[in-house]
Design a protein around this motif. Structure first.
Motif, PDB file in Angstrom:
ATOM      1  N   GLN A  52      -4.275 -99.511  19.210  1.00 34.51           N
ATOM      2  CA  GLN A  52      -3.001-100.171  19.498  1.00 34.51           C
ATOM      3  C   GLN A  52      -1.838 -99.210  19.306  1.00 34.51           C
ATOM      4  O   GLN A  52      -1.959 -98.204  18.600  1.00 34.51           O
ATOM      5  CB  GLN A  52      -2.790-101.380  18.567  1.00 34.51           C
ATOM      6  N   ILE A  53      -0.709 -99.553  19.918  1.00 35.15           N
ATOM      7  CA  ILE A  53       0.559 -98.908  19.598  1.00 35.15           C
ATOM      8  C   ILE A  53       1.564-100.006  19.258  1.00 35.15           C
ATOM      9  O   ILE A  53       1.411-101.158  19.668  1.00 35.15           O
ATOM     10  CB  ILE A  53       1.111 -98.040  20.748  1.00 35.15           C
ATOM     11  N   ARG A  54       2.567 -99.639  18.468  1.00 36.66           N
ATOM     12  CA  ARG A  54       3.642-100.562  18.117  1.00 36.66           C
ATOM     13  C   ARG A  54       4.966 -99.972  18.590  1.00 36.66           C
ATOM     14  O   ARG A  54       5.265 -98.802  18.329  1.00 36.66           O
ATOM     15  CB  ARG A  54       3.676-100.819  16.613  1.00 36.66           C
ATOM     16  N   ILE A  55       5.729-100.791  19.296  1.00 38.60           N
ATOM     17  CA  ILE A  55       6.996-100.356  19.888  1.00 38.60           C
ATOM     18  C   ILE A  55       8.131-101.124  19.224  1.00 38.60           C
ATOM     19  O   ILE A  55       8.227-102.349  19.352  1.00 38.60           O
ATOM     20  CB  ILE A  55       7.023-100.611  21.405  1.00 38.60           C
ATOM     21  N   ALA A  56       8.981-100.429  18.503  1.00 37.84           N
ATOM     22  CA  ALA A  56      10.130-101.063  17.878  1.00 37.84           C
ATOM     23  C   ALA A  56      11.239-101.265  18.910  1.00 37.84           C
ATOM     24  O   ALA A  56      11.598-100.340  19.641  1.00 37.84           O
ATOM     25  CB  ALA A  56      10.643-100.210  16.722  1.00 37.84           C
ATOM     26  N   ASN A  57      11.757-102.473  18.951  1.00 38.72           N
ATOM     27  CA  ASN A  57      12.834-102.837  19.874  1.00 38.72           C
ATOM     28  C   ASN A  57      14.055-103.238  19.048  1.00 38.72           C
ATOM     29  O   ASN A  57      14.487-104.382  19.064  1.00 38.72           O
ATOM     30  CB  ASN A  57      12.368-103.984  20.781  1.00 38.72           C
TER      31      ASN A  57
ATOM     32  N   GLY B 101      18.705 -99.586  11.367  1.00 40.07           N
ATOM     33  CA  GLY B 101      18.776 -98.198  11.784  1.00 40.07           C
ATOM     34  C   GLY B 101      19.383 -97.253  10.768  1.00 40.07           C
ATOM     35  O   GLY B 101      20.189 -96.374  11.130  1.00 40.07           O
ATOM     36  N   LEU B 102      18.989 -97.402   9.503  1.00 42.38           N
ATOM     37  CA  LEU B 102      19.506 -96.548   8.431  1.00 42.38           C
ATOM     38  C   LEU B 102      18.369 -95.781   7.773  1.00 42.38           C
ATOM     39  O   LEU B 102      17.198 -96.127   7.929  1.00 42.38           O
ATOM     40  CB  LEU B 102      20.217 -97.396   7.378  1.00 42.38           C
ATOM     41  N   PRO B 103      18.676 -94.733   7.005  1.00 41.48           N
ATOM     42  CA  PRO B 103      17.633 -94.074   6.211  1.00 41.48           C
ATOM     43  C   PRO B 103      17.032 -95.059   5.214  1.00 41.48           C
ATOM     44  O   PRO B 103      17.698 -95.981   4.747  1.00 41.48           O
ATOM     45  CB  PRO B 103      18.398 -92.947   5.500  1.00 41.48           C
ATOM     46  N   ALA B 104      15.766 -94.856   4.876  1.00 34.97           N
ATOM     47  CA  ALA B 104      15.078 -95.755   3.940  1.00 34.97           C
ATOM     48  C   ALA B 104      15.655 -95.623   2.536  1.00 34.97           C
ATOM     49  O   ALA B 104      16.315 -94.638   2.202  1.00 34.97           O
ATOM     50  CB  ALA B 104      13.586 -95.432   3.934  1.00 34.97           C
TER      51      ALA B 104
ATOM     52  N   PHE C  39      10.825 -94.931  18.528  1.00 37.24           N
ATOM     53  CA  PHE C  39      10.512 -96.337  18.742  1.00 37.24           C
ATOM     54  C   PHE C  39       9.526 -96.810  17.667  1.00 37.24           C
ATOM     55  O   PHE C  39       8.777 -97.747  17.883  1.00 37.24           O
ATOM     56  CB  PHE C  39       9.913 -96.559  20.129  1.00 37.24           C
ATOM     57  N   THR C  40       9.531 -96.159  16.537  1.00 40.73           N
ATOM     58  CA  THR C  40       8.635 -96.509  15.440  1.00 40.73           C
ATOM     59  C   THR C  40       9.207 -97.704  14.672  1.00 40.73           C
ATOM     60  O   THR C  40      10.432 -97.852  14.562  1.00 40.73           O
ATOM     61  CB  THR C  40       8.464 -95.319  14.496  1.00 40.73           C
ATOM     62  N   PRO C  41       8.330 -98.562  14.088  1.00 35.83           N
ATOM     63  CA  PRO C  41       8.806 -99.789  13.444  1.00 35.83           C
ATOM     64  C   PRO C  41       9.289 -99.606  12.012  1.00 35.83           C
ATOM     65  O   PRO C  41       9.269-100.542  11.230  1.00 35.83           O
ATOM     66  CB  PRO C  41       7.581-100.710  13.511  1.00 35.83           C
ATOM     67  N   GLY C  42       9.686 -98.424  11.637  1.00 35.25           N
ATOM     68  CA  GLY C  42      10.308 -98.181  10.357  1.00 35.25           C
ATOM     69  C   GLY C  42       9.575 -97.130   9.527  1.00 35.25           C
ATOM     70  O   GLY C  42       8.406 -97.337   9.261  1.00 35.25           O
ATOM     71  N   PRO C  43      10.285 -96.056   9.118  1.00 35.80           N
ATOM     72  CA  PRO C  43      11.646 -95.743   9.527  1.00 35.80           C
ATOM     73  C   PRO C  43      11.766 -95.638  11.050  1.00 35.80           C
ATOM     74  O   PRO C  43      10.794 -95.292  11.727  1.00 35.80           O
ATOM     75  CB  PRO C  43      11.935 -94.402   8.855  1.00 35.80           C
ATOM     76  N   ALA C  44      12.935 -95.941  11.538  1.00 38.36           N
ATOM     77  CA  ALA C  44      13.138 -96.079  12.974  1.00 38.36           C
ATOM     78  C   ALA C  44      14.310 -95.209  13.429  1.00 38.36           C
ATOM     79  O   ALA C  44      14.896 -94.460  12.639  1.00 38.36           O
ATOM     80  CB  ALA C  44      13.400 -97.546  13.307  1.00 38.36           C
ATOM     81  N   GLU C  45      14.633 -95.318  14.710  1.00 38.51           N
ATOM     82  CA  GLU C  45      15.789 -94.612  15.262  1.00 38.51           C
ATOM     83  C   GLU C  45      17.049 -95.017  14.494  1.00 38.51           C
ATOM     84  O   GLU C  45      17.279 -96.200  14.215  1.00 38.51           O
ATOM     85  CB  GLU C  45      15.952 -94.972  16.747  1.00 38.51           C
ATOM     86  N   LEU C  46      17.846 -94.021  14.113  1.00 42.25           N
ATOM     87  CA  LEU C  46      19.098 -94.324  13.435  1.00 42.25           C
ATOM     88  C   LEU C  46      20.074 -94.987  14.403  1.00 42.25           C
ATOM     89  O   LEU C  46      20.127 -94.646  15.589  1.00 42.25           O
ATOM     90  CB  LEU C  46      19.719 -93.058  12.866  1.00 42.25           C
ATOM     91  N   TYR C  47      20.840 -95.937  13.866  1.00 40.07           N
ATOM     92  CA  TYR C  47      21.852 -96.599  14.688  1.00 40.07           C
ATOM     93  C   TYR C  47      22.834 -95.531  15.182  1.00 40.07           C
ATOM     94  O   TYR C  47      23.155 -94.582  14.452  1.00 40.07           O
ATOM     95  CB  TYR C  47      22.569 -97.662  13.853  1.00 40.07           C
ATOM     96  N   PRO C  48      23.319 -95.656  16.419  1.00 42.47           N
ATOM     97  CA  PRO C  48      24.112 -94.563  17.024  1.00 42.47           C
ATOM     98  C   PRO C  48      25.334 -94.112  16.225  1.00 42.47           C
ATOM     99  O   PRO C  48      25.760 -92.955  16.350  1.00 42.47           O
ATOM    100  CB  PRO C  48      24.528 -95.162  18.377  1.00 42.47           C
TER     101      PRO C  48
END
Length: 373
Positions: free
Chosen positions: A349-354, A207-210, A6-15
């Motif tokens: 703080q925490i940051r949650i990527a949605n 949701g891709l590699p950087a 749930f990180t704001p980048g790099p993030a979870e890869l798209y399924p």
């Protein structure tokens, strides 16, 4: 154990990314020439899918760079001879402004405290040479050539809504507008019939590699760059806008690009088009509501951004009573990783990527793990 990001980048890869990587390997995408028909086909496919997803008209080119950070520099070099105007309310909008200063432009700054956002009503409306009552509002100066806006300030979780950006541009049609939508594309709905330029990087909402920046830019910006070049201004070399645009007309690039990521971006954009952009936006809003409701109602948390209209749907920032480092470690033990606060807010703080890569069920799992012990 596999982690859910749930990180704001790099993030979870798209399924679907893993599947597309396997196909790319089978098709030897990593070995083809960027001057080949095979690459031109990849570029064209990605162009068509992004154009459909973001409703980009034919007046705009879709160009590729090494990163979104590079595009700050390209925009200023190619679209500003003397003066730019910047709305700053966080670290990334600040860096866009700093880039203009580094390139020796005369910069105008409209700054708000961290956690606060910009609205259309903050500005004086200028149409056909007339203005409204100016009391308490900011007027973009007459000699400004480019206005730099940040649709989603990743450091603080503040958005400038697409409707406000579009309306502001319509009040200042003579000026070039460039929008940083790095952590909100494709969620943000921009009117590209009005907005001249926008850019993003692929390691966040897509949701891709950087390693790939995407620059959407219109013919007005190209004309500005060509006029600056004619005056012997420095607008860059092989990544100047005229150079990028000339190659783009043949679906090529000036140099060997990140072919892998261009291929993957086209495939993921195609997947998103199958889902439908309105469905993606609706699902993003539903997940964001779930997150912000939790932050408002759960002891030990509060949304950092107080005004609901300014809360980012794609990057939620929370103040925490528990040490953010300890909280992040506790969540990690449950198989999930959230981002820390940015800069000085790292420990509080925490940051949650949605982003579209995570589902409502996964968001609910995260919120369950976040409950106070």
């Amino acid at each position: 154990m596999s982690q859910l990001y749930f990180t704001p980048g790099p993030a979870e890869l798209y399924p679907t990314v893993a599947q597309h990587i396997q196909t790319a390997l089978a098709e030897q995408v990593g070995s083809i020439s960027h001057r080949s028909a095979a690459f031109r086909k990849i570029y064209q496919h990605t162009d068509e899918q992004l154009r459909a997803l973001l409703n980009i008209p034919s007046s705009h080119a879709i160009l590729f760079t090494g990163s979104a950070t590079e595009i700050w520099e390209r925009v200023i070099q190619n679209c500003v001879e003397f003066e730019s105007f910047h709305c700053v309310n966080g670290s990334f909008s600040q860096k866009f402004y700093d880039t203009a200063n580094d390139l020796k432009k005369f910069t105008h700054l409209f700054e708000k405290p961290l956690g606060q956002g910009f609205d259309y009503d903050d500005f004086v409306k200028v149409t056909d040479g007339t203005t409204e009552d100016t009391s308490g509002k900011v007027k973009i100066p007459d000699y400004v050539e480019l206005v730099g806006l940040t649709a989603n300030e990743t450091s603080t979780g503040v958005q400038m809504r697409g409707v406000d950006i579009n309306k502001l541009k319509r009040s200042y049609r003579s000026k070039l507008f460039c929008v940083d939508m790095v952590s909100s594309a494709p969620y943000h709905s921009l009117d590209f019939e009005e907005v001249d330029s926008a850019f993003f990087s692929v390691q966040k909402s897509f949701g891709l590699p950087a390693g790939l920046g995407v620059w959407i830019v219109n013919e007005k910006c190209l004309a500005k760059a060509e006029s600056l070049k004619a005056k012997d201004n420095v607008i860059g070399s092989y990544h100047s806008l005229p150079s990028l645009w000339k190659n783009y007309k043949n679906f090529e690039t000036p140099e060997t690009p990140n072919v892998w990521n261009i291929y993957l971006l086209g495939k993921v954009a195609e997947d998103m088009n199958r889902v439908g952009i309105e469905t993606i936006r609706r699902e993003t809003d539903a997940k964001a509501k779930k997150i912000y409701d939790f932050l408002e109602k759960t002891e030990g948390y509060e949304p950092y951004v107080k005004n609901p209209d300014h809360r980012s749907p794609t990057v939620a920032v929370a103040n925490t009573i528990e040490s953010s480092k300890e909280l992040i470690e506790r969540i990690k033990k449950e198989g999930m990783i959230v981002g820390s606060g940015y800069g000085k807010a790292k420990d509080s703080q925490i940051r949650i990527a949605n982003f579209p890569a995570v589902s409502m069920e996964q968001v609910e799992r995260l919120l369950q793990a976040m409950k106070p012990v």
